[in-house]
Design an enzyme around this catalytic site. Structure first.
Site, PDB file in Angstrom:
ATOM      1  N   ASP A  16      35.822  48.782  50.566  1.00  5.26           N
ATOM      2  CA  ASP A  16      35.567  47.913  49.558  1.00  5.26           C
ATOM      3  C   ASP A  16      33.966  47.588  49.305  1.00  5.26           C
ATOM      4  O   ASP A  16      33.377  46.932  50.310  1.00  5.26           O
ATOM      5  CB  ASP A  16      36.034  46.551  49.814  1.00  5.26           C
ATOM      6  CG  ASP A  16      35.933  45.832  48.319  1.00  5.26           C
ATOM      7  OD1 ASP A  16      35.619  46.198  47.381  1.00  5.26           O
ATOM      8  OD2 ASP A  16      36.100  44.592  48.616  1.00  5.26           O
ATOM      9  N   GLU A  89      33.989  49.529  38.032  1.00  5.75           N
ATOM     10  CA  GLU A  89      34.448  48.298  37.081  1.00  5.75           C
ATOM     11  C   GLU A  89      33.494  48.406  35.900  1.00  5.75           C
ATOM     12  O   GLU A  89      32.481  48.717  35.622  1.00  5.75           O
ATOM     13  CB  GLU A  89      33.910  47.011  38.058  1.00  5.75           C
ATOM     14  CG  GLU A  89      34.512  45.652  37.349  1.00  5.75           C
ATOM     15  CD  GLU A  89      35.024  44.735  38.464  1.00  5.75           C
ATOM     16  OE1 GLU A  89      35.108  43.473  37.936  1.00  5.75           O
ATOM     17  OE2 GLU A  89      34.927  45.149  39.673  1.00  5.75           O
ATOM     18  N   LYS A 125      38.167  49.476  36.739  1.00  6.70           N
ATOM     19  CA  LYS A 125      38.495  48.261  37.126  1.00  6.70           C
ATOM     20  C   LYS A 125      38.268  47.530  35.635  1.00  6.70           C
ATOM     21  O   LYS A 125      37.316  47.215  35.290  1.00  6.70           O
ATOM     22  CB  LYS A 125      37.518  47.737  38.215  1.00  6.70           C
ATOM     23  CG  LYS A 125      38.162  48.417  39.638  1.00  6.70           C
ATOM     24  CD  LYS A 125      37.188  47.901  40.726  1.00  6.70           C
ATOM     25  CE  LYS A 125      37.645  46.514  41.443  1.00  6.70           C
ATOM     26  NZ  LYS A 125      36.801  46.297  42.362  1.00  6.70           N
ATOM     27  N   THR A 149      41.647  43.697  38.421  1.00 10.80           N
ATOM     28  CA  THR A 149      40.868  42.961  39.374  1.00 10.80           C
ATOM     29  C   THR A 149      41.044  41.530  38.939  1.00 10.80           C
ATOM     30  O   THR A 149      41.559  40.963  38.068  1.00 10.80           O
ATOM     31  CB  THR A 149      39.735  43.654  39.847  1.00 10.80           C
ATOM     32  OG1 THR A 149      39.150  42.901  40.865  1.00 10.80           O
ATOM     33  CG2 THR A 149      38.814  43.383  38.611  1.00 10.80           C
ATOM     34  N   PHE A 171      43.726  38.908  44.844  1.00  8.70           N
ATOM     35  CA  PHE A 171      42.584  38.602  45.800  1.00  8.70           C
ATOM     36  C   PHE A 171      43.273  37.517  46.751  1.00  8.70           C
ATOM     37  O   PHE A 171      43.611  36.658  46.352  1.00  8.70           O
ATOM     38  CB  PHE A 171      41.357  37.959  45.020  1.00  8.70           C
ATOM     39  CG  PHE A 171      40.560  39.009  44.429  1.00  8.70           C
ATOM     40  CD1 PHE A 171      40.912  40.164  43.968  1.00  8.70           C
ATOM     41  CD2 PHE A 171      39.356  38.514  44.141  1.00  8.70           C
ATOM     42  CE1 PHE A 171      39.778  41.092  43.540  1.00  8.70           C
ATOM     43  CE2 PHE A 171      38.306  39.470  43.529  1.00  8.70           C
ATOM     44  CZ  PHE A 171      38.652  40.625  43.405  1.00  8.70           C
TER      45      PHE A 171
END
Length: 311
Positions: A16, A89, A125, A149, A171
């Site tokens: 990440d 993203e 994303k 996400t 998350f």
């Protein structure tokens, strides 16, 4: 074996970060980025030349177009050091714009394919809003795979699975942050609300045979990661990957598909009204989703300004 090596027996490891030079040492399968990570990377001396080159090569184009090229440039560099997929993203400012998100996803894939990168190596994303999930549903039908996400609740996860998206990123750390702040409790291990949320989603997916992959994200400590050993994927910062690699304590699988099959849970059917109602009932999910979108929007604006300063 160290804990990172043990974890790889049960779970696909994803880095990440936008710092692709730090990825090599941990040999992850995939990698994820977001606007904040890219912003952080381009402010480092070793990565600023990438931004400057992209700005030069696409002089005369709009800031938005240059940002798209920058995101893809980072994705290309990351794909040179991993065997799997990179997540790129969309603009967080499109989180409530279905058509805008669809077009942005198509644009990013076109840029990757123009650079010789197969769409199978890219995940787009998108925030797990109702509008974002609808956009992902359209993109998936076009063979553009998505990573949903900013996911904090089971209703979000169910809506994503029903839309047949490729992957979700629930998350952990941000859920932990919310409950720690609201209760004053420093949760650890299996008691961590973020860990429990991912386990609930994983169990639901395996119980009802959903194909959508579950990738735990946003970790605050290695305890959270260890408790999710066996999750399909886990996306982990280089700092926490390093801690796992430095520890050789035993690690056991915690999430097992066969056990999920025996779970006593009811399948939910969600339309838009039910989705919005259930999400609204969950104060943590509602607040963290909104907060996450706002934070990514702030960093998107900062990245725009940085690009404009070198155009």
């Amino acid at each position: 074996m160290n804990q990172l090596e043990q974890l790889k027996q049960y779970t696909t490891i994803v880095a990440d970060t936008g710092d692709f030079q730090s990825i090599k040492a941990f040999a992850p399968q995939d990698a994820t980025t977001n606007p904040s990570l890219i912003l952080k990377a381009v402010q480092k001396d070793e990565y600023r030349p990438i931004m400057e080159k992209v700005a030069r090569d696409h002089a005369g184009k709009s800031t938005n177009e240059i940002v798209d090229h920058l995101l893809v440039a980072f994705g290309q560099e990351i794909l040179k050091v991993i065997p799997g997929r990179v997540s790129t993203e969309t603009d967080a400012r499109l989180s409530f714009d279905t058509e805008g998100s669809i077009e942005k996803g198509r644009t990013l894939i076109r840029l990757y394919e123009a650079a010789g990168i197969s769409r199978d190596r890219v995940l787009i994303k998108i925030a797990s809003t109702w509008e974002g999930i609808r956009a992902a549903q359209v993109l998936e039908k076009e063979g553009i795979h998505c990573n949903l996400t900013l996911l904090f609740s089971l209703p979000q996860a169910i809506a994503c699975a029903d839309a047949r998206v490729q992957l979700i990123s629930p998350f952990v750390g941000r859920i932990y942050d919310w409950y720690k702040k609201s209760t004053g409790t420093d949760y650890t291990g299996a008691d961590d609300p973020g860990v429990q949320s991912v386990k609930r989603i994983y169990t639901y997916y395996r119980k009802f045979d959903y194909a959508t992959e579950v990738m735990g994200a946003s970790f605050r400590n290695t305890s959270q990661i260890i408790e999710l050993a066996g999750c399909d994927l886990l996306t982990i910062s280089p700092e926490l990957l390093q801690k796992l690699a430095e520890t050789d304590a035993p690690l056991t699988r915690k999430l097992v598909p066969a056990e999920a099959k025996n779970a006593d849970i009811v399948k939910l059917t969600l339309d838009e009204k039910t989705f919005r109602s259930l999400l609204n009932d969950d104060a943590m999910a509602t607040e963290k989703l909104a907060e996450g979108i706002r934070a990514f929007c702030v960093d998107a604006v900062k990245l725009d300004k940085l690009i404009e300063s070198v155009k």
